[in-house]
Design an enzyme around this catalytic site. Structure first.
Site, PDB file in Angstrom:
ATOM      1  CB  ALA A 191      -0.925  -0.017   1.223  1.00  0.00           C
ATOM      2  CG  ASP A 199      28.684  34.541 -27.345  1.00  0.00           C
ATOM      3  OD1 ASP A 199      27.513  34.499 -27.751  1.00  0.00           O
ATOM      4  OD2 ASP A 199      29.624  34.006 -27.934  1.00  0.00           O
ATOM      5  CD  GLU A 241      -0.256   1.977  -6.053  1.00  0.00           C
ATOM      6  OE1 GLU A 241      -1.406   1.952  -5.604  1.00  0.00           O
ATOM      7  OE2 GLU A 241       0.769   1.826  -5.348  1.00  0.00           O
TER       8      GLU A 241
END
Length: 556
Positions: A294, A340, A298
């Protein structure tokens, strides 16, 4: 009796070809600067050396995709929960968890396989052709079929198919941002051999695979192809980099381990306490196992995968293609992007935003190459027909120009394709915003001669015939035609250089006025102001005359 010498071995790689003269390059690559290779020799080299393409990693197999989806601590924890559930007889729980794992894997595989297929389609679309000279004839072949020694023709808009040594260059400029990071096109020529250790961006006698010709034309002998090119070297280094887990994958693994260890500890405590209280050990074991099952999250992998898949779909709608699902979260976690200022992260599209004529400043709205925008003076929209001096400046910027704009007129929102230098294309767009199209101007004032731009003189000169003056517009060219001054010379270049060549300046009334020291200082001050605001500034000038000069050499 004489023996026939064996055919020369095809060159495989020509390192430092920029350090070779044109003659040494031709000799090394066993080719001709006029006729190129023979078709037979080109085919032989293609069979020997292989295609001119970058080596790619083997395609990801279905099993590799599946392993990538299940190779995480959370998934392994769920699989263990499935196994334990089946052992203890909790079949509904086992089937439910197993279905979640399978659906999660299928969703991830489908999304990543679609991304791989889209990337493959893009690579196929991006396969350009190359114009080569073989057997003394000009031919068009797929770029992946060129070989070392091929003589390649380069024109504005062409992709450079491989690394090559230039043997002819006429005002050639190449956009090398993809390779060097510099947004400005690099000037190219057939200068003699350079130093062997010269930086890549300074190799003026070479052009490189993946770059684009933005201006002029030329010819070059291919020296290196495929993985032997400069961009191939970069690809080799990239392929040597090991794949790392994304931050999301690391955090999910840490979360799964934390939950798993916590569940095991709690289950152990429940089992020990129950046994200590006198409960049946087997019953307490089943209770502890049920509690552990439990506690397993999942639903976590499925929720994460679905969220990432939705994020990928949204990015695809914005023309961003993501190869791996987990990369979506990585991109979203970025808080600072460092770059840059060479402009390679922009569209590399120039736009005229300001026009200065006779102490009057015009702001021009709109971006890119779509000719939609307006002119503003002192914050208010103005019609350029009311400012003839400024309109003439836009005219001469469009005439002294080698770029062109191609419009897709079948679309309600036409796309504009630029052929030529981005700065010159921006001048055409500015003129179009004022209602002056290049085609109409060129028809009325066709170019009859020119002196190309060079870096020493910092200016370009074109000569135009006043053939059909546009009487519906105000223009000094029209008045010149009435006085039989049927030619006009137009200059474009560095403002300070152009200014020193002028004795008069264009007034807003479209008439020339003496260039006094005060006016000279005013013009230079305007140039300095725009330069300080990071604008690229161009100076424009013209002169009407009754004929062409006798000597059109650049030195005069």
């Amino acid at each position: 009796m004489t023996s026939t010498p064996p055919p020369p071995k095809s060159p495989t790689h020509t390192p430092l070809f920029h350090a070779l003269s044109v003659e040494e390059t031709l000799q090394t690559l066993q080719t001709s600067a006029e006729k190129g290779l023979t078709s037979a020799e080109a085919n032989h080299r293609l069979e020997t050396l292989g295609l001119n393409q970058l080596a790619e990693a083997p395609p990801t197999t279905l099993w590799q995709l599946l392993w990538a989806q299940i190779n995480s601590f959370v998934i392994w924890l769920l699989l263990v929960a499935v196994l334990i559930s089946a052992i203890v007889g909790e079949w509904p729980e086992a089937i439910a968890i197993l279905l979640i794992v399978i659906l999660n894997a299928i969703l991830g595989i489908v999304q990543e396989r679609r991304a791989e297929q889209a990337l493959a389609a893009l690579r196929q679309m991006a396969s350009p052709d190359a114009v080569v000279i073989r057997d003394g004839r000009r031919q068009t072949v797929p770029a992946r079929e060129v070989v070392p020694g091929d003589l390649v023709m380069l024109e504005a808009g062409n992709y450079v198919p491989a690394d090559l040594r230039l043997v002819e260059s006429i005002n050639l400029r190449v956009e090398e941002a993809a390779l060097t990071g510099e947004s400005l096109p690099a000037n190219k020529d057939t200068i003699r051999a350079l130093q062997a250790d010269i930086p890549l961006g300074d190799r003026r006698n070479s052009a490189f695979m993946g770059t684009v010709v933005s201006y002029g034309r030329g010819k070059g002998i291919i020296a290196n192809t495929g993985m032997g090119t400069e961009i191939g070297r970069i690809a080799t280094m990239l392929q040597a980099v090991e794949q790392e887990e994304t931050p999301l994958q690391k955090r999910l693994d840490e979360l799964g381990k934390t939950l798993g260890y916590a569940a095991l500890i709690l289950c152990g405590i429940v089992f020990v306490l129950g046994w200590w209280r006198g409960e049946d050990p087997l019953t307490m074991f089943l209770v502890a196992v049920s509690l552990a099952i439990a506690a397993v999250p999942e639903g976590l992998p499925a929720v994460v995968t679905i969220a990432l898949a939705l994020g990928m779909r949204e990015m695809v709608k914005r023309n961003a293609l993501i190869r791996r699902l987990s990369s979506v979260e990585t991109l979203g976690s970025a808080t600072v992007i460092c770059s840059d200022k060479t402009g390679t992260l922009t569209q590399n599209a120039m736009t005229v935003t300001r026009l200065w004529v006779d102490k009057q400043v015009f702001e021009i709205t709109g971006t890119g190459y779509t000719p939609k925008g307006e002119f503003r003076a002192n914050g208010e929209q103005v019609r350029m027909r009311n400012y003839p001096g400024a309109l003439t400046a836009l005219w001469i910027g469009a005439l002294n120009n080698d770029a062109s704009l191609e419009f897709d007129e079948n679309d309600q929102n036409p796309e504009v394709r630029v052929v030529g230098d981005p700065t010159e294309a921006a001048l055409l767009v500015a003129a179009a915003k004022a209602g002056s199209l290049q085609q109409a101007l060129t028809h009325s004032y066709p170019r009859v001669q020119e002196i190309p731009f060079d870096s020493a003189r910092k200016r370009m000169v074109t000569f135009h015939e006043v053939r059909e003056p546009r009487t519906e517009d105000i223009s000094p060219f029209t008045e010149a035609h009435k006085k039989h001054e049927v030619h006009v010379a137009i200059l474009k270049g560095a403002p300070d250089m152009i200014l020193e060549l002028c004795t008069r300046y264009q007034g807003m009334d479209d008439n020339p006025h003496p260039r006094t020291p005060e006016i000279r200082a005013t013009i230079l001050a305007a140039n300095d102001t725009m330069t300080r605001e990071a604008l690229r500034v161009l100076g424009l000038a013209y002169r009407v005359t009754d004929g062409l000069p006798d000597d059109l050499s650049p030195e005069n």
